[in-house]
Motif scaffolding. Structure first.
Motif, PDB file in Angstrom:
ATOM      1  N   GLN A   1     -57.842 -33.599  89.581  1.00 39.67           N
ATOM      2  CA  GLN A   1     -57.064 -33.004  88.499  1.00 39.67           C
ATOM      3  C   GLN A   1     -55.904 -32.237  89.109  1.00 39.67           C
ATOM      4  OE1 GLN A   1     -59.229 -30.507  85.752  1.00 39.67           O
ATOM      5  NE2 GLN A   1     -57.584 -30.563  84.240  1.00 39.67           N
ATOM      6  N   LEU A   2     -54.713 -32.441  88.538  1.00 36.69           N
ATOM      7  CA  LEU A   2     -53.498 -31.801  89.011  1.00 36.69           C
ATOM      8  C   LEU A   2     -52.779 -31.194  87.810  1.00 36.69           C
ATOM      9  CD1 LEU A   2     -52.431 -34.788  91.263  1.00 36.69           C
ATOM     10  CD2 LEU A   2     -53.244 -32.592  92.106  1.00 36.69           C
ATOM     11  N   VAL A   3     -52.432 -29.909  87.918  1.00 31.82           N
ATOM     12  CA  VAL A   3     -51.778 -29.219  86.812  1.00 31.82           C
ATOM     13  C   VAL A   3     -50.497 -28.563  87.323  1.00 31.82           C
ATOM     14  CG1 VAL A   3     -51.971 -27.461  85.041  1.00 31.82           C
ATOM     15  CG2 VAL A   3     -53.990 -28.803  85.684  1.00 31.82           C
ATOM     16  N   GLU A   4     -49.364 -29.071  86.845  1.00 34.66           N
ATOM     17  CA  GLU A   4     -48.065 -28.546  87.252  1.00 34.66           C
ATOM     18  C   GLU A   4     -47.594 -27.443  86.310  1.00 34.66           C
ATOM     19  OE1 GLU A   4     -47.888 -33.108  87.890  1.00 34.66           O
ATOM     20  OE2 GLU A   4     -48.609 -31.697  86.381  1.00 34.66           O
ATOM     21  N   SER A   5     -46.769 -26.564  86.847  1.00 31.14           N
ATOM     22  CA  SER A   5     -46.140 -25.520  86.050  1.00 31.14           C
ATOM     23  C   SER A   5     -44.872 -25.067  86.758  1.00 31.14           C
ATOM     24  CB  SER A   5     -47.093 -24.334  85.846  1.00 31.14           C
ATOM     25  OG  SER A   5     -47.417 -23.748  87.085  1.00 31.14           O
TER      26      SER A   5
ATOM     27  N   VAL B   1     -45.382 -44.890  93.731  1.00 30.18           N
ATOM     28  CA  VAL B   1     -45.835 -43.581  93.267  1.00 30.18           C
ATOM     29  C   VAL B   1     -47.334 -43.656  93.052  1.00 30.18           C
ATOM     30  CG1 VAL B   1     -45.717 -41.920  91.382  1.00 30.18           C
ATOM     31  CG2 VAL B   1     -43.622 -43.020  92.197  1.00 30.18           C
ATOM     32  N   PRO B   2     -48.100 -42.722  93.612  1.00 29.39           N
ATOM     33  CA  PRO B   2     -49.554 -42.761  93.439  1.00 29.39           C
ATOM     34  C   PRO B   2     -49.964 -42.617  91.977  1.00 29.39           C
ATOM     35  CG  PRO B   2     -48.943 -41.295  95.237  1.00 29.39           C
ATOM     36  CD  PRO B   2     -47.684 -41.661  94.533  1.00 29.39           C
ATOM     37  N   ASP B   3     -51.119 -43.153  91.652  1.00 27.81           N
ATOM     38  CA  ASP B   3     -51.608 -43.096  90.282  1.00 27.81           C
ATOM     39  C   ASP B   3     -52.159 -41.724  89.902  1.00 27.81           C
ATOM     40  OD1 ASP B   3     -52.940 -46.476  90.425  1.00 27.81           O
ATOM     41  OD2 ASP B   3     -50.971 -45.739  89.800  1.00 27.81           O
ATOM     42  N   ASP B   4     -52.685 -40.996  90.879  1.00 23.38           N
ATOM     43  CA  ASP B   4     -53.247 -39.674  90.592  1.00 23.38           C
ATOM     44  C   ASP B   4     -52.116 -38.665  90.480  1.00 23.38           C
ATOM     45  OD1 ASP B   4     -56.133 -40.229  92.691  1.00 23.38           O
ATOM     46  OD2 ASP B   4     -55.985 -40.282  90.501  1.00 23.38           O
ATOM     47  N   ARG B   5     -51.750 -38.340  89.245  1.00 25.76           N
ATOM     48  CA  ARG B   5     -50.653 -37.407  88.979  1.00 25.76           C
ATOM     49  C   ARG B   5     -51.050 -36.441  87.881  1.00 25.76           C
ATOM     50  NH1 ARG B   5     -48.029 -42.406  88.807  1.00 25.76           N
ATOM     51  NH2 ARG B   5     -47.789 -42.315  86.551  1.00 25.76           N
ATOM     52  N   GLY B   6     -50.347 -35.329  87.826  1.00 20.73           N
ATOM     53  CA  GLY B   6     -50.569 -34.389  86.753  1.00 20.73           C
ATOM     54  C   GLY B   6     -49.810 -34.794  85.501  1.00 20.73           C
ATOM     55  N   GLN B   7     -49.753 -33.836  84.553  1.00 23.36           N
ATOM     56  CA  GLN B   7     -49.084 -34.117  83.277  1.00 23.36           C
ATOM     57  C   GLN B   7     -47.580 -33.872  83.358  1.00 23.36           C
ATOM     58  OE1 GLN B   7     -50.385 -31.241  84.004  1.00 23.36           O
ATOM     59  NE2 GLN B   7     -48.800 -29.805  83.330  1.00 23.36           N
ATOM     60  N   GLY B   8     -47.162 -33.215  84.420  1.00 25.55           N
ATOM     61  CA  GLY B   8     -45.740 -32.991  84.639  1.00 25.55           C
ATOM     62  C   GLY B   8     -45.232 -31.679  84.072  1.00 25.55           C
ATOM     63  N   THR B   9     -44.089 -31.243  84.593  1.00 26.69           N
ATOM     64  CA  THR B   9     -43.412 -30.059  84.091  1.00 26.69           C
ATOM     65  C   THR B   9     -41.923 -30.385  83.975  1.00 26.69           C
ATOM     66  OG1 THR B   9     -43.108 -27.667  84.394  1.00 26.69           O
ATOM     67  CG2 THR B   9     -43.113 -29.015  86.398  1.00 26.69           C
ATOM     68  N   GLN B  10     -41.340 -30.013  82.852  1.00 25.12           N
ATOM     69  CA  GLN B  10     -39.956 -30.380  82.558  1.00 25.12           C
ATOM     70  C   GLN B  10     -38.987 -29.427  83.242  1.00 25.12           C
ATOM     71  OE1 GLN B  10     -38.584 -32.972  80.349  1.00 25.12           O
ATOM     72  NE2 GLN B  10     -36.754 -32.310  81.486  1.00 25.12           N
ATOM     73  N   VAL B  11     -38.020 -29.999  83.928  1.00 27.16           N
ATOM     74  CA  VAL B  11     -36.919 -29.237  84.514  1.00 27.16           C
ATOM     75  C   VAL B  11     -35.628 -29.712  83.862  1.00 27.16           C
ATOM     76  CG1 VAL B  11     -35.576 -28.820  86.614  1.00 27.16           C
ATOM     77  CG2 VAL B  11     -38.091 -28.859  86.708  1.00 27.16           C
ATOM     78  N   THR B  12     -34.904 -28.775  83.291  1.00 27.06           N
ATOM     79  CA  THR B  12     -33.621 -29.094  82.659  1.00 27.06           C
ATOM     80  C   THR B  12     -32.542 -28.226  83.286  1.00 27.06           C
ATOM     81  OG1 THR B  12     -34.732 -29.625  80.570  1.00 27.06           O
ATOM     82  CG2 THR B  12     -32.353 -29.241  80.495  1.00 27.06           C
ATOM     83  N   VAL B  13     -31.524 -28.876  83.808  1.00 20.52           N
ATOM     84  CA  VAL B  13     -30.413 -28.175  84.441  1.00 20.52           C
ATOM     85  C   VAL B  13     -29.182 -28.373  83.573  1.00 20.52           C
ATOM     86  CG1 VAL B  13     -29.071 -27.855  86.539  1.00 20.52           C
ATOM     87  CG2 VAL B  13     -31.438 -28.688  86.678  1.00 20.52           C
ATOM     88  N   SER B  14     -28.746 -27.284  82.987  1.00 25.43           N
ATOM     89  CA  SER B  14     -27.631 -27.371  82.045  1.00 25.43           C
ATOM     90  C   SER B  14     -26.983 -26.009  81.886  1.00 25.43           C
ATOM     91  CB  SER B  14     -28.138 -27.866  80.680  1.00 25.43           C
ATOM     92  OG  SER B  14     -27.093 -27.851  79.734  1.00 25.43           O
TER      93      SER B  14
END
Length: 120
Positions: free
Chosen positions: A3-7, A106-119
């Motif tokens: 389990q991987l959890v990004e923030s 890209v490996p299959d074991d990934r987290g749900q991701g975290t959004q980065v917006t540069v603006s």
């Protein structure tokens, strides 16, 4: 079970910085190759950086060299991505992954991701 959890993502102005975190469970990141990958809107998954299992080797995609730094804290079982000099083209969902991401893989074991917006 992996389990991987990004923030740590968010909205940042061009030239700004963010630090992403990825808390792992189900395995010890100190024994694993770990990677960061990203996906921009309308594009495929793209390798960003990876760290060797022993922690001594960090590898970066050309487009982030000198701007991003991958690191880890084994005591917290957490992987980090320090990002500076962010540009609009860095806007994407960032994922951590267990395994060695590279160009075209890209490996299959990934987290749900975290959004980065540069603006601005």
């Amino acid at each position: 079970q992996v389990q991987l959890v990004e923030s740590g993502g968010g909205l940042v102005q061009p030239g700004g910085s963010l630090r992403l975190s990825c808390v792992a469970s189900g395995f010890n990141i100190g024994n694993a190759v770990m990677s960061w990958v990203r996906q921009a809107p309308g594009k495929g998954l793209e390798w960003v950086s990876r760290m060797s299992a022993d922690g001594y080797t960090q590898t970066y995609a050309n487009f982030v060299k000198g701007r991003f730094t991958i690191s880890r804290d084994n005591t917290k079982n957490t992987l980090y991505l320090q990002m500076s000099g962010l540009q609009p083209e860095d806007s994407a969902v960032y994922y951590c992954a267990k395994g060695a991401a590279t160009v075209g893989y890209v490996p299959d074991d990934r987290g749900q991701g975290t959004q980065v917006t540069v603006s601005s």
